[in-house]
Design an enzyme around this catalytic site. Structure first.
Site, mmCIF file in Angstrom:
data_model
loop_
_atom_site.group_PDB
_atom_site.id
_atom_site.type_symbol
_atom_site.label_atom_id
_atom_site.label_comp_id
_atom_site.label_asym_id
_atom_site.label_seq_id
_atom_site.Cartn_x
_atom_site.Cartn_y
_atom_site.Cartn_z
ATOM 1 N NE ARG A 11 -42.070 -23.399 24.227
ATOM 2 C CZ ARG A 11 -42.898 -23.016 25.185
ATOM 3 N NH1 ARG A 11 -42.449 -22.720 26.387
ATOM 4 N NH2 ARG A 11 -44.203 -22.958 24.960
ATOM 5 C CB CYS A 240 -44.960 -27.165 38.003
ATOM 6 S SG CYS A 240 -44.535 -25.809 39.094
HETATM 7 ZN ZN ZN Z 1 -46.949 -24.194 28.546
#
Ligand code: ZN
Length: 324
Positions: A11, A240
């Site tokens: 996820r 990120c």
């Molecule tokens: Zn996270």
């Protein structure tokens, strides 16, 4: 088992990648993780597939994962619509993120923090209306609990007030998430001790990111505060997109090595975890995997916290043969 390692790679890891992992590969990866002894996996999220096409097959993945014996299957759910989809797919447990940062929650799920708490209450009322056999577990993670890229510092009093309100709303557990790698060990220990004081047995686990290299130090601090559930992702995938080289969640392989070395039983076989890592790498050959222990292997003389589990304690790879 002393500590629950909750794998969130399928996820949290996959949703941050620009590529979509084919459904069959996700299922093969989840099976390999379960075969290594991982007891809980967050397998996807029920979000708008136009926003996150990587998660469009979550219903299918949940159904396949439910057939794996002994595995607790979780899915992330941002709102009531997602909760209904999760129940329809047969997910036994859901994770609802509510950020302590107004700006982050608005950007993430287009709700104020207060609206996020009300959404949890609504989902819990829905859960309570289901027949007992279909009642799902509801975990809430307070995102940006240790700081926010948009708002900077987050008031600890506010995080605790949110935790209390979320328990009143019906959440089974409320954990703290360092979604952006802002936390430090002193803060982690202080806040988890306080969380337990405020909400007792409803206090949930730690969701930590390794963005600034503080991930495992924060794990040790959380252990000191009595935390026994940690989220992590195999190979630390995720990262990120705005911070090149920044790793994502704490690395499952390193977390398992840390815990077992400290004498804390995870029930996970490190070498089998490396086989799951191979399954992941083969499915996503262009994605960089992180972690130090996969390259170095287990230490000579390594022993699992619970030797009766009978895992092979031999070093995984012949490296570090330097005599100097
Ligand atoms: Zn996270």
């Amino acid at each position: 088992m002393d500590v629950l390692v909750s794998e969130v790679g399928p996820r949290d890891g996959l949703q941050s990648l620009g590529v979509t992992m084919p459904t069959a590969a996700k299922i093969a990866w989840i099976r390999a993780l379960a075969a290594a002894g991982v007891k809980e996996i967050e397998v996807g999220s029920f979000v708008n597939p136009r926003l996150l096409p990587q998660m469009a097959d979550t219903g299918e993945v949940v159904k396949a994962a439910r057939d794996i014996a002994g595995l607790e299957v979780m899915a992330l759910v941002p709102n009531m619509k997602g909760a209904r989809l999760a129940v329809a797919a047969g997910a036994p447990k859901i994770n609802i993120p509510v950020s302590a940062s107004q700006a982050h929650n608005m950007a993430n799920v287009r709700m104020t923090c207060e609206q996020g708490i009300e959404a949890v209450a609504e989902i819990c009322r829905y859960r309570d209306s289901l027949p007992e056999s279909a009642r799902i577990g509801v975990e809430v993670g307070i995102a940006s609990a240790f700081g926010c890229t948009r708002e900077g510092r987050i008031q600890e009093d506010w995080v605790m007030e949110m935790a209390l309100r979320l328990v009143k709303a019906g959440a089974d557990t409320v954990g703290l998430s360092d979604s952006v790698g802002y936390a430090n060990p002193a803060q982690v220990k202080r806040m988890f001790l306080r969380l337990r004081k405020e909400i007792g047995g409803h206090a949930g686990g730690a969701h930590l990111h390794n963005t600034r290299g503080q991930g495992l130090a924060n794990v040790v601090a959380a252990l000191d505060a009595g935390v026994t559930t940690f989220d992590s992702s195999l190979g630390g995938i995720g990262g990120c997109p705005y911070a090149p080289g920044a790793t994502g969640n704490i690395v499952t392989e390193d977390l398992v090595f840390l815990l077992e070395s400290m004498g804390l039983d995870t029930g996970i076989d490190f070498n089998a975890l490396l086989r799951a890592r191979d399954v992941l790498q083969q499915a996503l050959p262009d994605v960089e995997l992180y972690g130090s222990s996969p390259a170095a292997g287990l230490t000579k003389g390594f022993a699992y916290a619970n030797p009766s589990r009978g895992f092979d304690p031999e070093p995984a790879k012949a490296v570090n043969q330097c005599d100097l």
